[in-house]
Motif scaffolding. Structure first.
Motif: not given
Lengths: 277, 277
Positions: B49-53, B123, B127
């Motif tokens: 999933r995207p980091k912000d989510e 993820g 990162s």
């Protein structure tokens, strides 16, 4: 010049050379930190001394170290830690770490059977500090403690690799043989210098836990948690002794595997001692 | 009733069952602590999933946990830790621990050659959080990272002991073979459930470091340093899931080796999700 917290140094103190095991681990695990080390060689060993006296010596050394820009102090001596750090912790507003809780915590992590041995000086063992530290966190543990009063003098005399030392270590540890320990805490910062003969005497099924290695790691945890890690690529180290600086320098160079400079210091109380003599 | 700090509980959260590896270690190393566990099974895995989510999900779960009397929160998910904990740390006045720094610090302690491997979700690896954490403390290290996207689904499906799993693990780790690592960080809390096949694939000369085990130990350090250890002989534990409580309960009973009760929870954002559907 006011240094920010991260740029300040770590103070480390011991009765003699034992705290160099913590120092070496701090240099390895936190290679960007500067260190001020104090060895009270004039009054080593602390182990057989009364608790109040050890506490007074510790307070005096911390007062000496506090003249430097420090962000944390490690009392790298189990006897001094066992004598109690409450007073000094109240007096200074930087973290003052002892070496007992980190070793206890590591033993709790490593032990699978909950049968843990502790060896230390007479002062440390008599204080019951390890047993309290272990059972405070984990009341169900079985703890077997043994004082090994011969070990510190052996190390301070530089006899770690002597053949007789192996014999003395083996004989000293015999009382622990029947307890089916799965881990043994080296509850004195001098003892990691005897890791080889201790491991040989205990057998490889017993996990040897160095309070030195663990204390350096907890220092790292606490510094990071308080956002006080240094990022200095060229840290500097200072060594002080109340004893013979030449002998200490030679020991430190060899153990730390680098060229150190040592300064001789006379503490106020030892000055008074000399005047009385 | 106002509880004193020591009597409050630990909050632990993860995308699914992975955080149970941390939970098991907290139960073992801190047997007097009560725990509130949250598994976001409805939205597992977090890795792709995207980091912000991921950050939004984490904040929402911490908001849910904060209704209970907590003294510390462990974000027992490497992906969530890597997505950043700065916001939640500013919002709450209790320690919020991630799982990355403890694993990094343990690798620094264990590694003798400074050649460290890290495996994790896409993820976490993307990162670069482990590499940063390791080099922040010790710039001289060599760090080799590898994403293993198959591992979390294997564990969540309960296939840890499957024969095919051993094959998949072995194949996934092949790219690390040539780097002469002396330690490997399991940079995902699900991975300690695959310790056996991972150890088999890497060989016994590589020290396997569980961020779960190390995080429990650092939690112990920080609680003690802040004088917040519990001395409750009968702690209580609560498990919550956004997914199937029966499946989670069965998994938790087996992994923690005790009878747990699980409550199903619907978070505000997943309610909105259902309404949109």
């Amino acid at each position: 010049m006011q240094l920010n917290k991260g740029e300040r140094a770590i103070g480390i103190l011991d009765s003699g050379v034992g705290g160099l095991t913590v120092t070496k681990e701090v240099m390895r695990q936190l290679p960007q930190e500067s260190i001020y080390y104090f060895g009270d060689h004039l009054r080593v060993p602390y182990g057989p001394r009364p608790k109040d006296e050890v506490r007074r010596f510790t307070e005096e050394i911390i007062e000496f170290l506090a003249q430097f820009p420090l962000k944390a102090i490690v009392v790298a001596c189990n006897t001094a830690t066992a004598a109690g750090l409450t007073n000094v912790r109240m007096k200074y507003d930087i973290p003052i770490l002892g070496v007992i809780d980190p070793g206890a915590r590591a033993a709790i992590k490593e032990s699978r059977t909950g049968r843990i041995g502790v060896i230390g000086t007479v002062g440390t063992i008599r204080s019951g500090a390890y047993e309290r530290a272990l059972k405070r966190i984990h009341p169900g543990l079985k703890v077997y403690s043994l004082a090994c009063p011969d070990f510190v003098p052996l190390v301070e005399q530089g006899l770690q690799h002597d053949l007789k030392t192996e014999e003395i270590v083996k004989r000293s540890l015999l009382p622990l043989a029947s307890y089916q320990l799965d881990s043994l805490i080296l509850g004195c910062t001098h003892y990691p210098m005897l890791t080889k003969p201790i491991t040989k005497a205990m057998g490889t099924h017993v996990e040897i836990i160095s309070s030195a290695e663990e204390t350096a790691k907890e220092l790292s945890t606490i510094l990071q948690h308080q956002q006080m890690l240094s990022s200095n690529p060229n840290p500097t180290h200072h060594l002080f002794t109340t004893g013979d600086p030449i002998a200490f320098q030679s020991f430190a160079n060899s153990w730390l595997d680098q060229q150190m400079t040592v300064e001789h210091v006379q503490l106020p109380s030892s000055k008074r001692l000399s005047m009385v003599d």
